[in-house]
Design a protein around this motif. Structure first.
Motif, PDB file in Angstrom:
ATOM      1  N   LEU A 152     105.232  34.394  13.330  1.00 43.63           N
ATOM      2  CA  LEU A 152     104.130  34.117  14.307  1.00 43.63           C
ATOM      3  C   LEU A 152     104.863  33.196  15.393  1.00 43.63           C
ATOM      4  O   LEU A 152     105.693  32.156  15.301  1.00 43.63           O
ATOM      5  CB  LEU A 152     103.217  32.850  13.612  1.00 43.63           C
ATOM      6  N   LEU A 153     104.742  33.627  16.764  1.00 43.11           N
ATOM      7  CA  LEU A 153     105.606  32.799  17.664  1.00 43.11           C
ATOM      8  C   LEU A 153     104.531  32.085  18.645  1.00 43.11           C
ATOM      9  O   LEU A 153     103.399  32.686  18.973  1.00 43.11           O
ATOM     10  CB  LEU A 153     106.033  34.042  18.652  1.00 43.11           C
ATOM     11  N   VAL A 154     105.037  31.103  18.962  1.00 41.19           N
ATOM     12  CA  VAL A 154     104.279  30.002  19.919  1.00 41.19           C
ATOM     13  C   VAL A 154     105.294  29.979  21.297  1.00 41.19           C
ATOM     14  O   VAL A 154     106.352  29.630  21.214  1.00 41.19           O
ATOM     15  CB  VAL A 154     104.057  28.665  19.154  1.00 41.19           C
ATOM     16  N   GLU A 155     104.656  30.195  22.270  1.00 44.15           N
ATOM     17  CA  GLU A 155     105.681  29.779  23.524  1.00 44.15           C
ATOM     18  C   GLU A 155     105.047  28.565  24.670  1.00 44.15           C
ATOM     19  O   GLU A 155     103.836  28.556  24.630  1.00 44.15           O
ATOM     20  CB  GLU A 155     105.820  31.087  24.308  1.00 44.15           C
ATOM     21  N   ALA A 156     105.891  28.345  25.301  1.00 41.87           N
ATOM     22  CA  ALA A 156     105.685  27.451  26.425  1.00 41.87           C
ATOM     23  C   ALA A 156     105.475  28.162  27.794  1.00 41.87           C
ATOM     24  O   ALA A 156     106.269  29.214  28.190  1.00 41.87           O
ATOM     25  CB  ALA A 156     106.675  26.398  26.783  1.00 41.87           C
ATOM     26  N   LEU A 157     104.626  27.944  28.642  1.00 45.49           N
ATOM     27  CA  LEU A 157     104.290  28.545  29.861  1.00 45.49           C
ATOM     28  C   LEU A 157     104.699  27.573  31.063  1.00 45.49           C
ATOM     29  O   LEU A 157     104.904  26.468  30.831  1.00 45.49           O
ATOM     30  CB  LEU A 157     103.008  29.171  30.043  1.00 45.49           C
ATOM     31  N   LEU A 167     100.988  23.408  26.957  1.00 49.00           N
ATOM     32  CA  LEU A 167     102.545  23.474  26.211  1.00 49.00           C
ATOM     33  C   LEU A 167     103.409  24.145  27.362  1.00 49.00           C
ATOM     34  O   LEU A 167     103.446  25.440  27.962  1.00 49.00           O
ATOM     35  CB  LEU A 167     102.743  24.672  25.150  1.00 49.00           C
ATOM     36  N   HIS A 168     104.187  22.909  28.110  1.00 48.39           N
ATOM     37  CA  HIS A 168     104.764  23.135  29.175  1.00 48.39           C
ATOM     38  C   HIS A 168     106.163  23.033  28.937  1.00 48.39           C
ATOM     39  O   HIS A 168     107.188  22.887  30.234  1.00 48.39           O
ATOM     40  CB  HIS A 168     104.474  22.473  30.492  1.00 48.39           C
ATOM     41  N   SER A 169     106.801  22.709  27.828  1.00 44.84           N
ATOM     42  CA  SER A 169     108.016  22.472  27.677  1.00 44.84           C
ATOM     43  C   SER A 169     108.470  23.056  26.207  1.00 44.84           C
ATOM     44  O   SER A 169     107.663  23.500  25.408  1.00 44.84           O
ATOM     45  CB  SER A 169     108.206  20.743  27.517  1.00 44.84           C
ATOM     46  N   VAL A 174     107.601  23.664  20.389  1.00 46.23           N
ATOM     47  CA  VAL A 174     108.386  23.628  18.929  1.00 46.23           C
ATOM     48  C   VAL A 174     107.468  22.694  18.210  1.00 46.23           C
ATOM     49  O   VAL A 174     107.528  22.873  16.928  1.00 46.23           O
ATOM     50  CB  VAL A 174     109.847  23.302  19.223  1.00 46.23           C
ATOM     51  N   ASP A 175     107.214  21.750  18.707  1.00 49.61           N
ATOM     52  CA  ASP A 175     106.138  20.767  18.157  1.00 49.61           C
ATOM     53  C   ASP A 175     105.059  21.352  17.213  1.00 49.61           C
ATOM     54  O   ASP A 175     104.674  21.190  15.924  1.00 49.61           O
ATOM     55  CB  ASP A 175     105.757  19.478  18.681  1.00 49.61           C
ATOM     56  N   VAL A 176     104.332  22.194  18.099  1.00 51.17           N
ATOM     57  CA  VAL A 176     103.271  23.081  17.696  1.00 51.17           C
ATOM     58  C   VAL A 176     103.860  24.099  16.293  1.00 51.17           C
ATOM     59  O   VAL A 176     103.251  24.121  15.326  1.00 51.17           O
ATOM     60  CB  VAL A 176     102.583  23.899  18.526  1.00 51.17           C
TER      61      VAL A 176
END
Length: 271
Positions: A152-157, A167-169, A174-176
């Motif tokens: 499962l991927l989580v990204e910053a925009l 999530l801007h960094s 990574v904290d999420v």
């Protein structure tokens, strides 16, 4: 391992969009690539009818390419939305309904990376409430992804194009990721490092690479300004990709950029 050893996957939600969706996998193959990725292709339907799913599956299989990445339902993307999983009400309900659809479809094609865009902040809703909802939904999706052996991927925009996205960094994303892994105990949540977004945000990208390469599950690139073809802007993408490989990243790099005047067929000459 260096820049020339990297493997690429073509995002057909932003490249080859001059063609109907079902023709894009074959166009990718004709351009010499064997991998495709995409956003959720039906913003109007979290649970599309079986015919649409089957037609897309056939198009990918007949083109002889591999689906390497797929987004969960994210609302109107491209458009005003940046995800659905943290948005209370109908949006989050559609995300939940979509999870089984995505994992079944991805699993049938051997796709092992599923991206879950977080979603925008909503006026009148406590951010803490949105974050609690997001964590619950991300854990749900991570468990479903685990069932097909996927991450499962989580990204910053970037804050310029997505000011309401929280999530801007790299560290925020990574904290999420860490919170999801702590909750599920599965360890299959990973960071999607989009070098374009980090560059637009003015982040210290080499430092982010050094710090987070170990938890990075996928990388995407575009140049800035303009989200264009690498080499048309100011971002030192080659150097950053070299640093990623030196840091041990050996996964795919998603080509997620606008093709520009050359058109999609001419968008790969920089390689």
């Amino acid at each position: 391992m260096g820049f020339t050893d990297l493997r690429y996957t073509v995002n057909v939600s932003i490249l080859f969009t001059e063609l109907p969706l079902l023709e894009r996998p074959a166009a990718v193959a004709a351009s010499g690539f064997g991998n495709v990725e995409m956003w959720w292709p039906w913003p109007d339907a979290a649970v599309p009818d079986r015919g649409r799913l089957d037609a897309l599956r056939r198009a990918i299989e007949e083109a002889g390419v591999r689906l390497t990445g797929l987004n969960f339902y994210s609302g109107q993307l491209p458009g005003p939305d940046r995800g659905a999983l943290s948005v209370p009400g109908v949006a989050a309900e559609r995300f939940r309904e979509n999870v089984d659809v995505v994992t079944e479809f991805a699993g049938s094609l051997g796709c092992r990376a599923l991206n879950a865009p977080y979603g925008n902040r909503i006026d009148g809703v406590d951010p803490a409430e949105q974050d609690e909802l997001a964590l619950d939904n991300l854990a749900y999706a991570a468990r479903a992804a685990h069932g097909i052996g996927a991450v499962l991927l989580v990204e910053a925009l970037n804050r310029v194009e997505s000011p309401r996205y929280p999530l801007h960094s790299a560290s925020a994303a990574v904290d999420v990721v860490n919170r999801v892994n702590s909750l599920t105990g599965l360890g299959n949540a990973r960071y999607l490092m989009d070098l374009y977004h980090l560059g637009v945000n003015g982040e210290d990208v080499p430092a982010a690479i050094d710090r987070h390469a170990g938890v990075t599950g996928h990388v995407q690139i575009a140049d800035a300004p303009g989200r264009g073809v690498p080499g048309t802007g100011t971002l030192p993408l080659r150097a950053w990709l070299e640093r990623l490989t030196d840091a041990g990243y050996d996964g795919l790099v998603g080509l997620e950029y606008m093709p520009g005047d050359a058109g999609s067929g001419g968008a790969f000459e920089w390689l």
